[in-house]
Structure formats: structure tokens, C-alpha cells
Design a protein around this motif. Structure first.
Motif, mmCIF file in Angstrom:
data_model
loop_
_atom_site.group_PDB
_atom_site.id
_atom_site.type_symbol
_atom_site.label_atom_id
_atom_site.label_comp_id
_atom_site.label_asym_id
_atom_site.label_seq_id
_atom_site.Cartn_x
_atom_site.Cartn_y
_atom_site.Cartn_z
ATOM 1 N N ALA A 11 50.890 57.662 47.912
ATOM 2 C CA ALA A 11 51.676 56.520 47.433
ATOM 3 C C ALA A 11 51.624 56.433 45.906
ATOM 4 N N VAL A 12 50.445 56.651 45.334
ATOM 5 C CA VAL A 12 50.311 56.624 43.875
ATOM 6 C C VAL A 12 51.172 57.724 43.260
ATOM 7 N N PHE A 13 51.160 58.916 43.869
ATOM 8 C CA PHE A 13 51.973 60.015 43.363
ATOM 9 C C PHE A 13 53.459 59.679 43.421
ATOM 10 N N LYS A 14 53.912 59.126 44.543
ATOM 11 C CA LYS A 14 55.335 58.796 44.696
ATOM 12 C C LYS A 14 55.805 57.798 43.648
ATOM 13 N N VAL A 15 54.937 56.890 43.256
ATOM 14 C CA VAL A 15 55.316 55.865 42.283
ATOM 15 C C VAL A 15 55.117 56.344 40.847
ATOM 16 N N THR A 16 54.002 57.013 40.571
ATOM 17 C CA THR A 16 53.674 57.371 39.181
ATOM 18 C C THR A 16 54.017 58.811 38.819
ATOM 19 N N GLU A 17 54.207 59.658 39.835
ATOM 20 C CA GLU A 17 54.415 61.096 39.647
ATOM 21 C C GLU A 17 53.210 61.777 39.008
ATOM 22 N N ILE A 18 52.035 61.202 39.225
ATOM 23 C CA ILE A 18 50.782 61.791 38.751
ATOM 24 C C ILE A 18 50.075 62.399 39.960
ATOM 25 N N GLU A 19 49.832 63.708 39.905
ATOM 26 C CA GLU A 19 49.153 64.422 40.987
ATOM 27 C C GLU A 19 47.702 63.946 41.104
ATOM 28 N N PHE A 20 47.155 64.036 42.333
ATOM 29 C CA PHE A 20 45.769 63.627 42.532
ATOM 30 C C PHE A 20 44.818 64.459 41.683
ATOM 31 N N LEU A 38 45.077 52.558 39.662
ATOM 32 C CA LEU A 38 45.819 52.179 40.866
ATOM 33 C C LEU A 38 45.161 52.773 42.113
ATOM 34 N N PHE A 39 44.772 54.039 42.028
ATOM 35 C CA PHE A 39 44.106 54.689 43.153
ATOM 36 C C PHE A 39 42.823 53.940 43.507
ATOM 37 N N VAL A 40 42.023 53.622 42.514
ATOM 38 C CA VAL A 40 40.762 52.902 42.751
ATOM 39 C C VAL A 40 41.049 51.519 43.326
ATOM 40 N N HIS A 41 41.987 50.803 42.740
ATOM 41 C CA HIS A 41 42.320 49.447 43.178
ATOM 42 C C HIS A 41 42.678 49.422 44.667
ATOM 43 N N PHE A 42 43.592 50.288 45.079
ATOM 44 C CA PHE A 42 44.030 50.284 46.469
ATOM 45 C C PHE A 42 42.966 50.857 47.413
ATOM 46 N N SER A 43 42.152 51.764 46.937
ATOM 47 C CA SER A 43 41.060 52.296 47.768
ATOM 48 C C SER A 43 40.050 51.196 48.075
ATOM 49 N N ILE A 44 39.706 50.426 47.074
ATOM 50 C CA ILE A 44 38.758 49.326 47.274
ATOM 51 C C ILE A 44 39.367 48.257 48.180
ATOM 52 N N THR A 69 38.568 46.909 37.290
ATOM 53 C CA THR A 69 38.755 45.641 36.576
ATOM 54 C C THR A 69 40.241 45.383 36.381
ATOM 55 N N GLN A 70 40.562 44.125 36.153
ATOM 56 C CA GLN A 70 41.965 43.727 36.017
ATOM 57 C C GLN A 70 42.631 44.454 34.855
ATOM 58 N N ASP A 71 43.848 44.882 35.097
ATOM 59 C CA ASP A 71 44.635 45.577 34.077
ATOM 60 C C ASP A 71 45.762 44.638 33.664
ATOM 61 N N CYS A 72 45.853 44.342 32.385
ATOM 62 C CA CYS A 72 46.842 43.371 31.916
ATOM 63 C C CYS A 72 48.182 44.006 31.550
ATOM 64 N N ARG A 73 48.294 45.316 31.691
ATOM 65 C CA ARG A 73 49.565 45.958 31.372
ATOM 66 C C ARG A 73 50.591 45.660 32.463
ATOM 67 N N LYS A 74 51.773 45.290 32.063
ATOM 68 C CA LYS A 74 52.843 44.963 33.003
ATOM 69 C C LYS A 74 53.157 46.149 33.918
ATOM 70 N N ILE A 75 53.097 47.349 33.390
ATOM 71 C CA ILE A 75 53.425 48.533 34.193
ATOM 72 C C ILE A 75 52.463 48.667 35.376
ATOM 73 N N ASP A 77 51.178 46.202 37.096
ATOM 74 C CA ASP A 77 51.665 45.266 38.117
ATOM 75 C C ASP A 77 52.905 45.802 38.834
ATOM 76 N N ILE A 78 53.799 46.399 38.071
ATOM 77 C CA ILE A 78 55.025 46.961 38.661
ATOM 78 C C ILE A 78 54.671 48.093 39.618
ATOM 79 N N PHE A 79 53.852 49.029 39.157
ATOM 80 C CA PHE A 79 53.442 50.149 40.003
ATOM 81 C C PHE A 79 52.657 49.655 41.227
ATOM 82 N N ALA A 80 51.768 48.687 41.016
ATOM 83 C CA ALA A 80 50.953 48.169 42.118
ATOM 84 C C ALA A 80 51.840 47.589 43.214
ATOM 85 N N GLN A 81 52.874 46.864 42.834
ATOM 86 C CA GLN A 81 53.781 46.294 43.830
ATOM 87 C C GLN A 81 54.507 47.395 44.606
#
Length: 93
Positions: A11-20, A38-44, A69-75, A77-81
Motif C-alpha cells: 500500500a505504501v508503494f502504491k501511494v508513494t512509489e517508494i520500494e520497500f 508511513l510504513f511504521v505508522h500503519f504497522s504499529i 511520532t506525529q508528522d506535521c507535513r501535509k503530504i 496526512d494525504i498519503f496516510a489517508q
């Protein structure tokens, strides 16, 4: 890699295009760090122990806690959603 982590990595790859492999690298490039967070956030959120996450991304448990820890960058939040939506789709299929 356990099934839950594979789903999250996909899911992280599909949204960010960053390989594991990049997420688990030592890269400090901003886009890679956001993908790693994002990977850590959703894993936890899925209940994966921090020690298992740390092993998968080749970081220390302390690093995983910092990455969660909380990330204040808007991107973030967008990717997380978007990732949340992709994971919800996977759970219902």
C-alpha cells in the motif's frame, strides 16, 4: 515478512512509489523518510511489535518509536489517508 507487513509495504508503494528496499535502506531523502514513517505508522496501528518492525526495516526499536511520532507535513496526512483506503479495500476482499 509477515502478511500484514507485506500488505502495508504494498500500500505504501502504491501511494508513494517508494520500494520497500528503499524504506529499509539508510536513505535520509525526504520522500523515503516519509514512506518509512508511513510504513511504521500503519504497522504499529495493525499491532505489529516494534521489535519486528525494526528488524524488517533494519533500524533500532528506538528509531521505530521516533519514526512513529506525529508528522506535521501535509503530504504525510494525504498519503496516510490514501494508504488507509487501500488497506481497507484489502481487508474487505
Amino acid at each position: 515478512m509477515i502478511y500484514e507487513l507485506k500488505q502495508i509495504a504494498d500500500a505504501v508503494f502504491k501511494v508513494t512509489e517508494i520500494e520497500f528496499s528503499e524504506i529499509a535502506s539508510a536513505s535520509k531523502k525526504e520522500d523515503v523518510v516519509i514512506a518509512r514513517k508511513l510504513f511504521v505508522h500503519f504497522s504499529i496501528k495493525k499491532g505489529v511489535p516494534t521489535s519486528m518492525i525494526a528488524k524488517e526495516i533494519r533500524k533500532t526499536v528506538a528509531s521505530v518509536r521516533i519514526l512513529n511520532t506525529q508528522d506535521c507535513r501535509k503530504i504525510f496526512d494525504i498519503f496516510a489517508q490514501r494508504i488507509k483506503e487501500k488497506l481497507a479495500t484489502n481487508d474487505s476482499s
